[in-house]
Write a protein that holds these residues in place. Sequence first.
Motif, PDB file in Angstrom:
ATOM      1  N   ALA A 124      -7.864   2.489  -0.503  1.00 25.41           N
ATOM      2  CA  ALA A 124      -6.727   1.879  -0.300  1.00 25.41           C
ATOM      3  C   ALA A 124      -6.094   2.146   1.175  1.00 25.41           C
ATOM      4  O   ALA A 124      -5.552   3.194   1.185  1.00 25.41           O
ATOM      5  CB  ALA A 124      -5.664   2.318  -1.404  1.00 25.41           C
ATOM      6  N   TYR A 125      -6.295   1.276   1.969  1.00 22.72           N
ATOM      7  CA  TYR A 125      -5.630   1.522   3.370  1.00 22.72           C
ATOM      8  C   TYR A 125      -5.719   0.050   3.918  1.00 22.72           C
ATOM      9  O   TYR A 125      -6.274  -1.105   3.405  1.00 22.72           O
ATOM     10  CB  TYR A 125      -6.606   2.240   4.358  1.00 22.72           C
ATOM     11  CG  TYR A 125      -8.024   1.726   4.527  1.00 22.72           C
ATOM     12  CD1 TYR A 125      -8.297   0.740   5.714  1.00 22.72           C
ATOM     13  CD2 TYR A 125      -8.996   2.087   3.726  1.00 22.72           C
ATOM     14  CE1 TYR A 125      -9.521   0.119   5.978  1.00 22.72           C
ATOM     15  CE2 TYR A 125     -10.422   1.420   3.994  1.00 22.72           C
ATOM     16  CZ  TYR A 125     -10.658   0.524   5.095  1.00 22.72           C
ATOM     17  OH  TYR A 125     -11.751   0.018   5.286  1.00 22.72           O
ATOM     18  N   SER A 126      -4.620  -0.145   4.796  1.00 24.49           N
ATOM     19  CA  SER A 126      -4.392  -1.430   5.339  1.00 24.49           C
ATOM     20  C   SER A 126      -5.175  -1.481   6.866  1.00 24.49           C
ATOM     21  O   SER A 126      -5.343  -0.447   7.371  1.00 24.49           O
ATOM     22  CB  SER A 126      -2.986  -1.707   5.696  1.00 24.49           C
ATOM     23  OG  SER A 126      -2.317  -0.714   6.474  1.00 24.49           O
ATOM     24  N   ALA A 127      -5.597  -2.565   7.384  1.00 20.84           N
ATOM     25  CA  ALA A 127      -6.308  -2.551   8.458  1.00 20.84           C
ATOM     26  C   ALA A 127      -5.333  -2.220   9.541  1.00 20.84           C
ATOM     27  O   ALA A 127      -4.080  -2.540   9.660  1.00 20.84           O
ATOM     28  CB  ALA A 127      -6.724  -3.940   8.976  1.00 20.84           C
ATOM     29  N   PRO A 128      -5.796  -1.429  10.683  1.00 23.75           N
ATOM     30  CA  PRO A 128      -4.937  -1.134  11.878  1.00 23.75           C
ATOM     31  C   PRO A 128      -4.453  -1.993  12.645  1.00 23.75           C
ATOM     32  O   PRO A 128      -5.111  -3.345  12.870  1.00 23.75           O
ATOM     33  CB  PRO A 128      -5.626  -0.115  12.381  1.00 23.75           C
ATOM     34  CG  PRO A 128      -7.085  -0.659  12.293  1.00 23.75           C
ATOM     35  CD  PRO A 128      -7.154  -1.039  11.002  1.00 23.75           C
TER      36      PRO A 128
END
Length: 163
Positions: A124-128
């Motif tokens: 679970a992470y968003s694109a930088p």
Amino acid sequence: MAAKFIILAACVATALAQYSAPAYKPAYSAPAYSAPKAYAPEPAYAPAPYSFEYSVNDPHTYDVKSQSEYADGNGYVKGSYSLLEADGSTRTVEYTADDYNGFNAVVKNSAPSAAYKPAYSAPAYSAPAYSAPAYSAPAYSAPAYSAPAYSAPAYKPAYKPAY
């Protein structure tokens, strides 16, 4: 043409008649073989029936499998094994084996279990977000060095031997 062939054949025959065949005599005697030994029949063992089973159920790694087998000692074997597939379904294989029919297996697949959870979850992470680089171009100055100082070479005449 036939006369030429006959003359050639006669010449070859006379040339070969001058040499006798080599007299070959082996320096050893032929080996003597004895009659083959009769093999003893394989010993007959008493039937050895067996039965075993095992199972593994590890909820942390989802390693779920089991096996059981029975043999009567006279060549008949019956057994089954099952395992949890990667998609959550269960594969069960039931088999029999004997001297007449050989090995026969029946494979059954069950639907994936509702309680099945994969051993991993998606990260679970968003694109930088892209930001322009915050650096300035490097500034180079001219190198600071002095010119090399060479001394003039001293002239020495080459040695000449006096012959």
